[in-house]
Design a protein around this motif. Structure first.
Motif, mmCIF file in Angstrom:
data_model
loop_
_atom_site.group_PDB
_atom_site.id
_atom_site.type_symbol
_atom_site.label_atom_id
_atom_site.label_comp_id
_atom_site.label_asym_id
_atom_site.label_seq_id
_atom_site.Cartn_x
_atom_site.Cartn_y
_atom_site.Cartn_z
ATOM 1 N N CYS A 206 17.912 49.097 87.376
ATOM 2 C CA CYS A 206 17.574 47.775 87.048
ATOM 3 C C CYS A 206 16.034 47.527 87.355
ATOM 4 O O CYS A 206 15.682 47.854 88.530
ATOM 5 C CB CYS A 206 18.432 46.691 87.740
ATOM 6 S SG CYS A 206 18.076 45.066 87.313
ATOM 7 N N ASN A 208 14.722 44.503 87.122
ATOM 8 C CA ASN A 208 14.223 42.997 87.245
ATOM 9 C C ASN A 208 13.821 42.414 88.664
ATOM 10 O O ASN A 208 13.304 41.340 88.477
ATOM 11 C CB ASN A 208 15.477 42.329 86.611
ATOM 12 C CG ASN A 208 15.820 42.557 85.260
ATOM 13 O OD1 ASN A 208 14.940 42.622 84.402
ATOM 14 N ND2 ASN A 208 17.005 42.722 84.766
ATOM 15 N N PHE A 209 14.470 43.186 89.439
ATOM 16 C CA PHE A 209 13.991 42.540 90.928
ATOM 17 C C PHE A 209 13.966 41.051 91.022
ATOM 18 O O PHE A 209 13.150 40.287 91.414
ATOM 19 C CB PHE A 209 12.673 43.090 91.161
ATOM 20 C CG PHE A 209 12.312 44.432 91.484
ATOM 21 C CD1 PHE A 209 12.705 44.976 92.899
ATOM 22 C CD2 PHE A 209 11.988 45.054 90.414
ATOM 23 C CE1 PHE A 209 12.642 46.255 92.929
ATOM 24 C CE2 PHE A 209 11.849 46.654 90.677
ATOM 25 C CZ PHE A 209 12.174 47.082 91.876
ATOM 26 N N CYS A 210 15.311 40.648 90.840
ATOM 27 C CA CYS A 210 15.764 39.298 91.006
ATOM 28 C C CYS A 210 15.502 39.237 92.432
ATOM 29 O O CYS A 210 16.024 40.008 93.270
ATOM 30 C CB CYS A 210 17.180 38.849 90.813
ATOM 31 S SG CYS A 210 17.285 39.151 88.812
ATOM 32 N N TYR A 212 16.772 37.818 95.110
ATOM 33 C CA TYR A 212 18.106 37.698 96.048
ATOM 34 C C TYR A 212 18.549 39.371 95.898
ATOM 35 O O TYR A 212 19.629 39.506 96.759
ATOM 36 C CB TYR A 212 19.091 36.653 95.787
ATOM 37 C CG TYR A 212 19.491 36.773 94.455
ATOM 38 C CD1 TYR A 212 20.334 37.806 93.877
ATOM 39 C CD2 TYR A 212 18.979 35.908 93.457
ATOM 40 C CE1 TYR A 212 20.657 37.900 92.415
ATOM 41 C CE2 TYR A 212 18.956 36.231 92.022
ATOM 42 C CZ TYR A 212 20.031 36.938 91.517
ATOM 43 O OH TYR A 212 20.458 37.049 90.402
ATOM 44 N N CYS A 213 18.429 40.063 95.057
ATOM 45 C CA CYS A 213 19.296 41.161 94.563
ATOM 46 C C CYS A 213 18.713 42.676 95.040
ATOM 47 O O CYS A 213 17.710 42.986 95.012
ATOM 48 C CB CYS A 213 19.364 41.158 93.239
ATOM 49 S SG CYS A 213 20.770 42.323 92.740
ATOM 50 N N VAL A 215 20.193 45.368 94.038
ATOM 51 C CA VAL A 215 20.523 46.288 93.035
ATOM 52 C C VAL A 215 19.340 47.182 92.734
ATOM 53 O O VAL A 215 19.391 48.623 92.913
ATOM 54 C CB VAL A 215 21.408 45.837 91.780
ATOM 55 C CG1 VAL A 215 21.419 46.895 90.848
ATOM 56 C CG2 VAL A 215 22.973 45.295 92.361
ATOM 57 N N PRO A 216 18.354 46.869 92.554
ATOM 58 C CA PRO A 216 17.108 47.479 92.012
ATOM 59 C C PRO A 216 16.671 48.648 93.080
ATOM 60 O O PRO A 216 16.287 49.681 92.748
ATOM 61 C CB PRO A 216 15.946 46.505 91.540
ATOM 62 C CG PRO A 216 16.607 45.264 91.413
ATOM 63 C CD PRO A 216 17.799 45.208 92.319
ATOM 64 N N GLN A 250 23.211 47.464 84.110
ATOM 65 C CA GLN A 250 22.999 46.130 84.972
ATOM 66 C C GLN A 250 22.334 44.836 84.044
ATOM 67 O O GLN A 250 22.428 43.906 84.218
ATOM 68 C CB GLN A 250 21.987 46.387 86.100
ATOM 69 C CG GLN A 250 22.635 47.518 87.111
ATOM 70 C CD GLN A 250 23.774 46.791 87.837
ATOM 71 O OE1 GLN A 250 24.077 46.117 87.765
ATOM 72 N NE2 GLN A 250 24.435 47.956 88.328
ATOM 73 N N HIS A 287 21.170 39.833 80.700
ATOM 74 C CA HIS A 287 20.387 38.950 81.280
ATOM 75 C C HIS A 287 19.945 38.178 80.412
ATOM 76 O O HIS A 287 19.375 38.422 79.310
ATOM 77 C CB HIS A 287 19.115 39.630 81.726
ATOM 78 C CG HIS A 287 18.243 38.974 82.801
ATOM 79 N ND1 HIS A 287 17.790 37.984 82.585
ATOM 80 C CD2 HIS A 287 17.947 39.432 84.322
ATOM 81 C CE1 HIS A 287 17.022 37.471 83.529
ATOM 82 N NE2 HIS A 287 17.181 38.379 84.541
ATOM 83 N N GLN A 314 22.954 32.292 87.370
ATOM 84 C CA GLN A 314 22.632 32.194 89.034
ATOM 85 C C GLN A 314 22.494 30.692 89.481
ATOM 86 O O GLN A 314 22.701 30.608 90.505
ATOM 87 C CB GLN A 314 21.477 33.115 89.321
ATOM 88 C CG GLN A 314 21.736 34.614 88.512
ATOM 89 C CD GLN A 314 22.792 35.374 88.972
ATOM 90 O OE1 GLN A 314 23.688 34.956 89.865
ATOM 91 N NE2 GLN A 314 22.926 36.652 88.382
ATOM 92 N N ARG A 326 13.791 34.957 87.752
ATOM 93 C CA ARG A 326 14.739 35.069 86.805
ATOM 94 C C ARG A 326 13.950 35.226 85.626
ATOM 95 O O ARG A 326 14.704 35.325 84.311
ATOM 96 C CB ARG A 326 15.973 34.336 86.773
ATOM 97 C CG ARG A 326 16.962 34.492 87.916
ATOM 98 C CD ARG A 326 17.815 35.700 87.683
ATOM 99 N NE ARG A 326 18.837 35.495 86.666
ATOM 100 C CZ ARG A 326 19.492 36.449 86.316
ATOM 101 N NH1 ARG A 326 19.468 37.478 86.853
ATOM 102 N NH2 ARG A 326 20.494 36.313 85.193
HETATM 103 FE FE1 SF4 Z 1 19.263 43.307 88.227
HETATM 104 FE FE2 SF4 Z 1 21.262 41.614 88.046
HETATM 105 FE FE3 SF4 Z 1 20.283 42.264 90.485
HETATM 106 FE FE4 SF4 Z 1 18.964 40.773 88.723
HETATM 107 S S1 SF4 Z 1 20.870 40.351 89.579
HETATM 108 S S2 SF4 Z 1 18.127 42.425 90.046
HETATM 109 S S3 SF4 Z 1 19.424 41.487 86.675
HETATM 110 S S4 SF4 Z 1 21.189 43.931 88.887
#
Ligand code: SF4
Ligand code: 5AD
Length: 490
Positions: A206, A208-210, A212-213, A215-216, A250, A287, A314, A326
């Motif tokens: 991913c 996007n680097f939201c 809070y997240c 995942v990236p 993602q 997204h 979100q 976002r």
């Molecule tokens: Fe990526 Fe989803 Fe996390 Fe946003 S919420 S950074 S889109 S995985």
């Protein structure tokens, strides 16, 4: 002397085994599967029984799919599945780290496994998945969980056969974590949980680097699979009995941007739609910032794409959405939802909502409630904000107090549940196609089917129906599922 002989193979060093391995993938992994088979056979002889495995999956559908890849390799090697992890000889945790309590659960269960391992000399424990991509986690495991045999991450899961061979030939903890990768290895063995439906990765990572997240940071940069490889995989799945696929990524809406010959997600869907014998297409996650008119148009025309869209909002507050990085506002989101509902009137919309993001005020929270009331989600996953070290939000000021978060969470849940029960009820009396997924757990005279809109319906039927698409009348709404009856399809 005899003893040494039987052990000889195990004592062959991994370096020796690896020295003859092909460099090319996936050939290299098939080579290690063969090596692991020999070592496994010896281990079974020593134990005087066939050794078993249990893969426990935490987190999302991506992890579920990854676990199927692990199972595919383990079964090729000869391991037999044991559903109870306390009885298995090889336990693998495929971990998630999206919220902190997922991590805490892993440590708790691992402590328990450590005690069991003391009693079973043949037992091995492996950990993989998102949590392993965090250096603090690996440090902690090295210090306090010495009994773990193998640790690997999200980027090198394709190397499982090689890592397992290494671990079986070693008395030490084997650790292999990569920071990132641009590699996608195709055509490794997979063992599906269901014969009639399957997840299919279309992209990894991913960008996007939201704020809070995590995942990236743990899944790395976005990489799309070659569309031909995706179509080929689905064609093979269909030939093997699959009628429904779930395309996984993602952020599937940004599929194809980094391909050598860029293509859009909507174009990929159209290619997949052409596959004969495939009945249903699902995808996740979308997204909102990248959901195109082209996709809406393709969905509205499609005969195979399911009437369900998971569109995480979100938060309903534009101010918080900005802090979350976002790239859309409340108004944009609502406009998008309107557009989708107009184009696909029978669409079921679901979402993810985070409560208690740093700086969230009562005012902001009411904006979220407002979006929930306006969109009227068919269902929503609600999460309490969890601080993830290393993300920008973790160092933001005004972390919301626990009591306030709890109060908001309860209010949101009530609203979401009331609306989803009303949304569920609107289908009462209709006849819809259901894909029969399983026998009902509580009542074996019933089977459970999934509708295009993702609702479940239980109805009288026998297990021979599993995997078939049948017409079912939705007789009685039970809040978030239906009781029904099968109609003659002939
Ligand atoms: Fe990526 Fe989803 Fe996390 Fe946003 S919420 S950074 S889109 S995985
Ligand atoms: N805290 C709470 N929820 C989170 N999610 C992602 N990161 C966090 C976090 N730090 C939620 C988002 C995402 C879903 C998969 O998990 O809502 O859509």
């Amino acid at each position: 002397m005899k003893m040494e002989n039987t052990k000889h193979h195990r004592l062959t060093s991994f370096a020796e085994t690896a020295s003859e391995a092909p460099l090319q993938e996936p050939d290299r992994q098939y080579y290690f599967i063969e090596k692991a088979k020999d070592i496994f056979a010896e281990k079974c002889k020593e134990a005087d029984r066939t050794l078993t495995f249990c893969v426990t999956t935490f987190g999302c559908q991506m992890n579920a799919r990854d676990s199927e890849k692990l199972v595919g390799i383990l079964e090729q090697i000869g391991y037999v599945e044991e559903p109870d992890e306390e009885k298995a000889d090889f336990v693998i945790y495929n971990t998630c780290t999206v919220r902190e309590n997922a991590n805490l659960r892993v440590y708790g269960r691992l402590g328990q496994l450590g005690r069991i391992k003391k009693k079973n000399p043949h037992m091995m424990i492996a950990l993989c998945g998102c949590m392993m991509q965090e250096p603090e986690v690996v440090e902690k495991l090295k210090k306090s969980y010495r009994f773990v045999d193998l640790i690997f991450g999200t980027h090198n899961i394709y190397k499982f056969a090689e890592l397992l061979t290494n671990s079986m030939q070693s008395d030490r903890m084997v650790i292999d974590i990569w920071k990132d990768t641009d590699k996608i290895v195709e055509d490794l063995p997979v063992e599906r949980k269901y014969s009639f439906k399957s997840g299919v990765n279309i992209m990894f990572g991913c960008n996007n680097f939201c704020s809070y997240c995590i995942v990236p940071y743990v899944r790395g940069r976005e990489r799309s699979r070659d569309p031909k490889a995706i179509v080929r995989e689905i064609e093979r799945l269909v030939a093997d009995g699959v009628v429904e696929v779930m395309l996984l990524g993602q952020n599937v809406n940004s599929y194809g941007k980094n391909l050598e010959h860029p293509m859009t997600f909507a174009q990929l869907l159209q290619e997949i739609e052409k596959i004969e014998g495939l009945e249903r297409i699902r995808f996740m996650t979308s997204h909102p910032k990248d959901l195109s008119d082209e996709l809406i148009e393709v969905m509205s025309r499609s005969k195979k794409i399911c009437r369900h869209l998971h569109l995480p909002v979100q938060s309903g507050s534009s101010r918080i959405l900005k802090k979350m990085n976002r790239h859309y506002t409340k108004e944009h989101y609502l406009e998008l939802v309107d557009k989708i509902k107009k184009a696909v009137p029978d669409i079921s919309l679901t979402t993810d909502i985070i409560v208690g993001f740093p700086g969230e005020t009562e005012e902001d929270f009411r904006e979220t409630l407002d979006v929930v009331r306006k969109v009227r989600y068919d269902s929503a996953f609600t999460f309490i904000y969890s601080k993830r070290t290393g993300t920008p939000a973790a160092v933001m000021e005004d972390q919301v107090s626990e009591a306030e978060v709890k109060d908001r969470f309860d209010r949101l849940l009530k609203e979401v549940q009331t609306i989803s029960a009303q949304r569920c009820a609107i289908h009462e009396g209709t006849i819809q196609k259901a894909l029969v997924e399983c026998q009902n757990e509580h009542d074996p005279s019933l089977v459970t089917g999934r509708l295009s809109n993702n609702l479940l319906v239980h109805f009288p039927g026998d297990p021979s129906l599993i995997g078939r698409l049948v017409d079912v009348s939705l007789d009685e709404c039970k809040g978030f599922y239906y009781m029904g009856k099968m109609k003659d399809t002939e």
